[in-house]
Write a protein that holds these residues in place. Sequence first.
Motif, short mmCIF file in Angstrom:
data_model
loop_
_atom_site.label_atom_id
_atom_site.label_comp_id
_atom_site.label_asym_id
_atom_site.label_seq_id
_atom_site.Cartn_x
_atom_site.Cartn_y
_atom_site.Cartn_z
N GLN A 1 -18.31 -6.44 11.12
CA GLN A 1 -18.63 -5.17 11.54
C GLN A 1 -20.17 -5.17 12.29
OE1 GLN A 1 -18.80 -3.25 7.37
NE2 GLN A 1 -16.87 -2.17 7.99
N ARG B 1 -11.46 -4.96 15.77
CA ARG B 1 -10.57 -3.86 16.30
C ARG B 1 -10.90 -3.56 17.69
NH1 ARG B 1 -9.17 0.40 11.41
NH2 ARG B 1 -8.61 -1.26 9.96
N ARG C 1 0.93 -1.24 0.00
CA ARG C 1 0.18 -0.14 -0.06
C ARG C 1 1.02 1.27 0.00
NH1 ARG C 1 -5.20 0.58 3.85
NH2 ARG C 1 -5.07 3.04 3.38
N HIS D 1 -20.68 8.45 10.12
CA HIS D 1 -20.65 8.93 8.96
C HIS D 1 -22.08 9.47 8.45
CE1 HIS D 1 -17.89 5.16 8.70
NE2 HIS D 1 -17.39 6.27 9.03
N GLU E 1 -7.34 -6.32 1.36
CA GLU E 1 -6.47 -5.40 1.60
C GLU E 1 -4.85 -5.95 1.07
OE1 GLU E 1 -7.03 -2.84 3.44
OE2 GLU E 1 -8.85 -3.27 4.72
N GLY F 1 -15.85 -1.54 13.68
CA GLY F 1 -15.16 -2.74 13.39
C GLY F 1 -15.15 -3.73 14.73
N GLU G 1 -2.69 9.30 3.60
CA GLU G 1 -4.07 8.75 3.29
C GLU G 1 -4.75 9.84 2.33
OE1 GLU G 1 -7.29 7.24 5.86
OE2 GLU G 1 -5.72 6.98 7.06
N ARG H 1 -5.60 -5.13 10.69
CA ARG H 1 -5.92 -4.89 9.29
C ARG H 1 -6.19 -6.38 8.91
NH1 ARG H 1 -6.94 -1.11 6.18
NH2 ARG H 1 -5.87 0.34 7.84
N LEU H 2 -7.50 -6.67 8.77
CA LEU H 2 -7.76 -8.03 8.35
C LEU H 2 -8.35 -7.91 6.94
CD1 LEU H 2 -9.59 -9.20 11.54
CD2 LEU H 2 -7.19 -9.23 10.91
N GLU I 1 -8.17 3.90 14.55
CA GLU I 1 -9.53 4.10 14.35
C GLU I 1 -10.21 2.43 14.65
OE1 GLU I 1 -10.48 4.40 10.19
OE2 GLU I 1 -12.59 3.56 10.32
N ALA J 1 -14.11 2.88 14.87
CA ALA J 1 -15.16 2.81 14.26
C ALA J 1 -15.42 4.31 13.75
CB ALA J 1 -16.33 3.00 15.50
N GLY J 2 -16.53 4.63 12.98
CA GLY J 2 -16.77 5.88 12.42
C GLY J 2 -18.31 6.15 12.48
N PHE K 1 -13.52 -9.69 8.17
CA PHE K 1 -13.66 -9.27 9.50
C PHE K 1 -15.22 -9.02 9.88
CE2 PHE K 1 -13.91 -4.79 8.43
CZ PHE K 1 -13.47 -4.84 6.88
N SER L 1 -20.68 3.31 12.34
CA SER L 1 -20.03 1.81 11.68
C SER L 1 -18.76 1.43 12.68
CB SER L 1 -19.45 2.35 10.38
OG SER L 1 -18.70 1.19 9.85
N TYR M 1 -18.34 8.37 -0.16
CA TYR M 1 -19.62 8.96 0.09
C TYR M 1 -19.75 9.73 1.37
CZ TYR M 1 -18.55 4.58 2.70
OH TYR M 1 -17.76 3.75 3.21
P1 ATP Z 1 -9.10 1.85 7.32
O1 ATP Z 1 -8.86 3.40 7.15
O2 ATP Z 1 -8.40 1.45 8.69
O3 ATP Z 1 -8.86 1.12 6.12
P2 ATP Z 1 -11.83 2.35 7.01
O4 ATP Z 1 -11.95 3.70 7.21
O5 ATP Z 1 -11.80 2.01 5.52
O6 ATP Z 1 -10.49 1.84 7.73
P3 ATP Z 1 -14.54 1.93 7.07
O7 ATP Z 1 -14.81 1.42 5.87
O8 ATP Z 1 -15.24 3.21 7.83
O9 ATP Z 1 -13.11 1.64 7.53
O10 ATP Z 1 -15.11 0.73 8.06
C1 ATP Z 1 -15.75 0.56 9.34
C2 ATP Z 1 -14.97 0.07 10.44
O11 ATP Z 1 -14.29 -1.29 10.14
C3 ATP Z 1 -13.68 0.59 10.72
O12 ATP Z 1 -13.77 1.65 11.78
C4 ATP Z 1 -12.77 -0.39 11.53
O13 ATP Z 1 -13.18 -0.66 12.55
C5 ATP Z 1 -13.31 -1.75 10.69
N1 ATP Z 1 -12.20 -1.98 9.93
C6 ATP Z 1 -12.16 -1.53 8.37
N2 ATP Z 1 -11.35 -2.01 7.73
C7 ATP Z 1 -10.89 -3.05 8.44
C8 ATP Z 1 -10.03 -4.21 8.32
N3 ATP Z 1 -9.08 -4.13 7.21
N4 ATP Z 1 -9.56 -4.92 9.33
C9 ATP Z 1 -10.32 -4.95 10.37
N5 ATP Z 1 -11.38 -4.02 10.59
C10 ATP Z 1 -11.84 -2.97 9.56
#
Ligand code: ATP
Length: 486
Positions: free
Chosen positions: A211, A364, A96, A324, A196, A361, A110, A205-206, A319, A321-322, A209, A359, A300
């Motif tokens: 959600q 995490r 990446r 949005h 990923e 994870g 980023e 980073r999985l 991070e 959670a988020g 995973f 949202s 989005y």
């Molecule tokens: P990142 O910036 O770390 O790639 P993201 O902003 O793309 O994450 P979102 O699409 O907002 O993540 O997904 C919501 C939640 O899902 C995240 O806050 C995180 O907790 C979890 N998540 C996202 N990608 C992964 C991943 N590859 N492995 C584990 N948990 C993840």
Amino acid sequence: MKVDEIMDVALRRGFIFPASEIYGGVSGFWEYGNLGTLMKRKWEDAWRHHFLSLDQNYYEISTSNIMPEAVFKGSGHLEHFNDPLTACTKCNQRFRADDLITDACGKNAEDMTTEEMELAINEENIKCPRCGGDLGPVQLFNMMFCLDIGAAGGTKGYLRPETAQGAFISFKRMFEVLRNRLPIGIGIVGRVYRNEISPRQGFFRLREFNQAELQIFFDPDTFDEHTSFDDVSGTPLRVRPLDRDEEVEMTAGDFRDTYGIGRFYVYHMVKIQEFYLDVLKVPRDKFRFRELSERERAFYNKVHWDIEVDMETLGGYKEVAGIHYRTSHDLSGHQEMSKQKMQVNIDGKKFVPHVLELSFGVDRNFWALLDLAFAKEEERTVFRFPPRMAPITVAVFPLLNKQPLIEKATEIYSQLASIMQTDYDRGGSIGRRYRRQDEIGTPFCVTVDFDTLEDGTVTLRDRDSMEQKRVGENALLGEILSRVAQ
Ligand code: ATP
């Protein structure tokens, strides 16, 4: 290092372990063992309990993991769900690009364009971390897993990269089921899949995973309204806005006035903070909302704050959670693609609802619990999980391997096991049995001894203080339940 110490316990005691381990594993895939599964389920249940009770019209549904291509055309994922990839021109290893730049010079990459990343790679003279070779151009790589549906193939499908789309494509039906009112909340807890580019950082980073997401559909004209906002407007929020370089605390009311974010959004921020501080017991100074810049945000999102927890094993705030504001992006996209009307008609007013997404994870958050709770003390290793989150709530021991004690302990075990997750252990010295439970974070241990047979009292031992107290058998369940609820 702390991360290795946690992993050691996690592997030995059945929290998590690499998937397909006997075949060498594949990075980004993990399994939950017996204790991990119990704790993950407790986290998910706490999430359901907290967020689905915020409104009478918030419900959970369960939707497919595999969806046809049209869904992701409609949602925009086929076009936009990309990460920047660069490959080594010598050994062909893929990376990446933004991660490489951050690792090399500490810059947050980023929000860079692919051209800016190429420039940074050249300027900083970043080479392949594996063989030192030159890195190739930065290209966008779509992170969805693609598959053929059916024996003859021909129908292209994708594993869902987020649970959210299940809620959007079910909106039309669920709106009718829930009697044509707004807001409605559709929660989904389940597996998601993202290819990923280079999953690193162990369990963070999985590629597969879990959600827990809640999509709240509302009338955009009410974005600055919430009937319970006055109840929370005095609550201090811990935030890290773009215009500040550290966390600040300001009341929800001031936050709304300063940053012009609707009350509907801010109300849900308060409830998220409550979940972290009061339910998961994350220390206040290890929690924050971080505002994302326009270029960092998912394509989005109009308003986007991440929820971050400061984790020693991951080197700082990360991070988990988020929250949005997705506007009508998804429903409008699906309306266009499916030709099905997503518009609602409420008292003669016709509009496509907007969406606020919470949202999380799950994995995490699970790791955050391990990180925050782990302690290595002189005499013991202990996870100080909040009692509600601990995989095992209570363990029952007969003091000695003597039949009357075993019988009594088994009787108490059976009573407790019908109400809460209970363990029974009769092997080894009592001290060793306490240590074994400390190591997996069991908050309470009950020991049955000869006094129990005489006067009906047992020893209740507290994990954190290690204090032991005599409690009457009849009062035991109530005492444990009240301590769990604290
Ligand atoms: P990142 O910036 O770390 O790639 P993201 O902003 O793309 O994450 P979102 O699409 O907002 O993540 O997904 C919501 C939640 O899902 C995240 O806050 C995180 O907790 C979890 N998540 C996202 N990608 C992964 C991943 N590859 N492995 C584990 N948990 C993840």
